[in-house]
Design a protein around this motif. Structure first.
Motif, PDB file in Angstrom:
ATOM      1  N   ALA A   1       0.848  -1.186   0.000  1.00 32.65           N
ATOM      2  CA  ALA A   1       0.000   0.000   0.000  1.00 32.65           C
ATOM      3  C   ALA A   1       0.886   1.238   0.000  1.00 32.65           C
ATOM      4  CB  ALA A   1      -0.900  -0.014   1.225  1.00 32.65           C
ATOM      5  N   PRO A   2       0.494   2.272  -0.746  1.00 30.94           N
ATOM      6  CA  PRO A   2       1.297   3.492  -0.794  1.00 30.94           C
ATOM      7  C   PRO A   2       1.395   4.176   0.564  1.00 30.94           C
ATOM      8  CG  PRO A   2      -0.420   3.514  -2.473  1.00 30.94           C
ATOM      9  CD  PRO A   2      -0.655   2.327  -1.621  1.00 30.94           C
ATOM     10  N   GLY A   3       2.574   4.729   0.856  1.00 27.76           N
ATOM     11  CA  GLY A   3       2.802   5.467   2.087  1.00 27.76           C
ATOM     12  C   GLY A   3       3.181   4.601   3.268  1.00 27.76           C
ATOM     13  N   GLU A   4       3.281   3.294   3.119  1.00 31.71           N
ATOM     14  CA  GLU A   4       3.617   2.404   4.226  1.00 31.71           C
ATOM     15  C   GLU A   4       4.960   1.731   3.980  1.00 31.71           C
ATOM     16  OE1 GLU A   4       0.582  -0.467   4.848  1.00 31.71           O
ATOM     17  OE2 GLU A   4      -1.026   1.004   4.894  1.00 31.71           O
ATOM     18  N   GLU A   5       5.564   1.260   5.091  1.00 32.85           N
ATOM     19  CA  GLU A   5       6.798   0.492   5.007  1.00 32.85           C
ATOM     20  C   GLU A   5       6.439  -0.982   4.983  1.00 32.85           C
ATOM     21  OE1 GLU A   5       9.254   0.993   8.401  1.00 32.85           O
ATOM     22  OE2 GLU A   5       9.415   3.129   8.160  1.00 32.85           O
ATOM     23  N   HIS A   6       7.202  -1.750   4.189  1.00 36.18           N
ATOM     24  CA  HIS A   6       6.986  -3.189   4.124  1.00 36.18           C
ATOM     25  C   HIS A   6       8.345  -3.860   4.258  1.00 36.18           C
ATOM     26  CE1 HIS A   6       2.876  -2.519   2.840  1.00 36.18           C
ATOM     27  NE2 HIS A   6       3.350  -1.592   2.013  1.00 36.18           N
TER      28      HIS A   6
ATOM     29  N   SER B   1      18.377  -5.816   6.958  1.00 32.77           N
ATOM     30  CA  SER B   1      16.968  -6.056   6.645  1.00 32.77           C
ATOM     31  C   SER B   1      16.643  -5.327   5.346  1.00 32.77           C
ATOM     32  CB  SER B   1      16.064  -5.573   7.771  1.00 32.77           C
ATOM     33  OG  SER B   1      16.246  -4.194   7.961  1.00 32.77           O
ATOM     34  N   VAL B   2      15.655  -5.846   4.624  1.00 36.85           N
ATOM     35  CA  VAL B   2      15.240  -5.236   3.359  1.00 36.85           C
ATOM     36  C   VAL B   2      13.857  -4.652   3.577  1.00 36.85           C
ATOM     37  CG1 VAL B   2      14.734  -5.634   0.926  1.00 36.85           C
ATOM     38  CG2 VAL B   2      16.593  -6.891   2.035  1.00 36.85           C
ATOM     39  N   VAL B   3      13.747  -3.331   3.432  1.00 34.19           N
ATOM     40  CA  VAL B   3      12.490  -2.622   3.661  1.00 34.19           C
ATOM     41  C   VAL B   3      12.146  -1.852   2.396  1.00 34.19           C
ATOM     42  CG1 VAL B   3      11.301  -0.914   5.081  1.00 34.19           C
ATOM     43  CG2 VAL B   3      13.022  -2.398   6.107  1.00 34.19           C
ATOM     44  N   VAL B   4      10.864  -1.947   1.965  1.00 28.13           N
ATOM     45  CA  VAL B   4      10.393  -1.244   0.779  1.00 28.13           C
ATOM     46  C   VAL B   4       9.452  -0.145   1.224  1.00 28.13           C
ATOM     47  CG1 VAL B   4       9.067  -1.460  -1.356  1.00 28.13           C
ATOM     48  CG2 VAL B   4      10.613  -3.288  -0.658  1.00 28.13           C
ATOM     49  N   PHE B   5       9.668   1.069   0.716  1.00 30.58           N
ATOM     50  CA  PHE B   5       8.789   2.205   0.974  1.00 30.58           C
ATOM     51  C   PHE B   5       8.044   2.503  -0.318  1.00 30.58           C
ATOM     52  CE2 PHE B   5      12.394   2.680   3.798  1.00 30.58           C
ATOM     53  CZ  PHE B   5      11.788   2.939   5.010  1.00 30.58           C
ATOM     54  N   CYS B   6       6.733   2.430  -0.300  1.00 30.69           N
ATOM     55  CA  CYS B   6       5.937   2.711  -1.489  1.00 30.69           C
ATOM     56  C   CYS B   6       5.569   4.190  -1.506  1.00 30.69           C
ATOM     57  CB  CYS B   6       4.669   1.868  -1.501  1.00 30.69           C
ATOM     58  SG  CYS B   6       5.021   0.134  -1.715  1.00 30.69           S
ATOM     59  N   CYS B   7       5.759   4.813  -2.639  1.00 30.62           N
ATOM     60  CA  CYS B   7       5.438   6.231  -2.777  1.00 30.62           C
ATOM     61  C   CYS B   7       3.963   6.393  -3.115  1.00 30.62           C
ATOM     62  CB  CYS B   7       6.275   6.855  -3.886  1.00 30.62           C
ATOM     63  SG  CYS B   7       8.030   6.794  -3.538  1.00 30.62           S
ATOM     64  N   GLU B   8       3.390   7.484  -2.619  1.00 28.94           N
ATOM     65  CA  GLU B   8       2.005   7.789  -2.950  1.00 28.94           C
ATOM     66  C   GLU B   8       1.984   8.472  -4.301  1.00 28.94           C
ATOM     67  OE1 GLU B   8      -0.095   9.891   0.068  1.00 28.94           O
ATOM     68  OE2 GLU B   8       0.720   8.649   1.656  1.00 28.94           O
ATOM     69  N   ASP B   9       0.941   8.206  -5.070  1.00 27.80           N
ATOM     70  CA  ASP B   9       0.810   8.809  -6.392  1.00 27.80           C
ATOM     71  C   ASP B   9       0.109  10.153  -6.231  1.00 27.80           C
ATOM     72  OD1 ASP B   9       0.875   9.240  -9.040  1.00 27.80           O
ATOM     73  OD2 ASP B   9      -0.495   7.624  -9.606  1.00 27.80           O
TER      74      ASP B   9
END
Length: 178
Positions: free
Chosen positions: A128-133, A144-152
């Motif tokens: 989901a955009p705006g959250e860390e995964h 650790s591998v963390v993905v940050f999704c950008c908001e459109d």
């Protein structure tokens, strides 16, 4: 210059002095070898205006005889084989490039089909955009591998399903004509 020349004229009154400014050197020619050797022995490492003198002797062979004739040296005859450099003996010859065709027993290796990780695909769709995964939890020795999704920013400009989204390029304004 006169003071410098007087140092050497004490050993030979008929010296010829050539100042080589580009090399910061002086060439002094003596009439005979013994006078030059005496001058070198006496003046070597002498301090002159804060500089140590370094004197080198060279021997120039006279090219002229008593009749002012040039000595002609005979050049030895050289055979045709010795006129050019010879190739070195080939002790080792290595190929510098691969062969033009593969070896006789060579067979191509068939590649396997690409592996599709459905768990990874489903995890990506759930982002989901705006959250860390966090994809991989770190340990003491691994990060650790963390993905940050950008908001459109432009939600309303998203293409509908099945259509490709292409943005229009911004055109540069033509300069004014003078």
């Amino acid at each position: 210059m006169g003071e410098f020349e007087q140092l050497f004229k004490a050993y030979d009154s008929n010296i010829k002095v050539n100042y080589l400014k580009n090399f910061k050197k002086v060439r002094i020619t003596f009439d005979n070898k013994s006078n030059a050797e005496i001058a070198q022995a006496k003046l070597q490492q002498t301090l002159f205006h804060g500089q140590l003198l370094k004197i080198f002797l060279i021997q120039i062979r006279n090219r002229f005889t008593a009749n002012n004739m040039i000595h002609l040296y005979k050049v030895p005859k050289v055979s045709k084989e010795d006129r050019f450099l010879r190739l070195p003996k080939a002790t080792k010859q290595y190929l510098l490039s691969p062969p033009a065709s593969p070896p006789v027993d060579w067979e191509p290796i068939t590649e396997s089909a690409p592996h599709i990780d459905y768990q990874l695909l489903s995890a990506v769709t759930e982002l989901a955009p705006g959250e860390e995964h966090e994809l991989h939890k770190g340990t003491k020795s691994t990060p650790s591998v963390v993905v940050f999704c950008c908001e459109d920013d432009n939600e309303n400009q998203r293409p509908s399903a099945g259509l490709s989204f292409r943005s229009q390029p911004v055109h540069t304004r033509r300069p004014d004509i003078c």
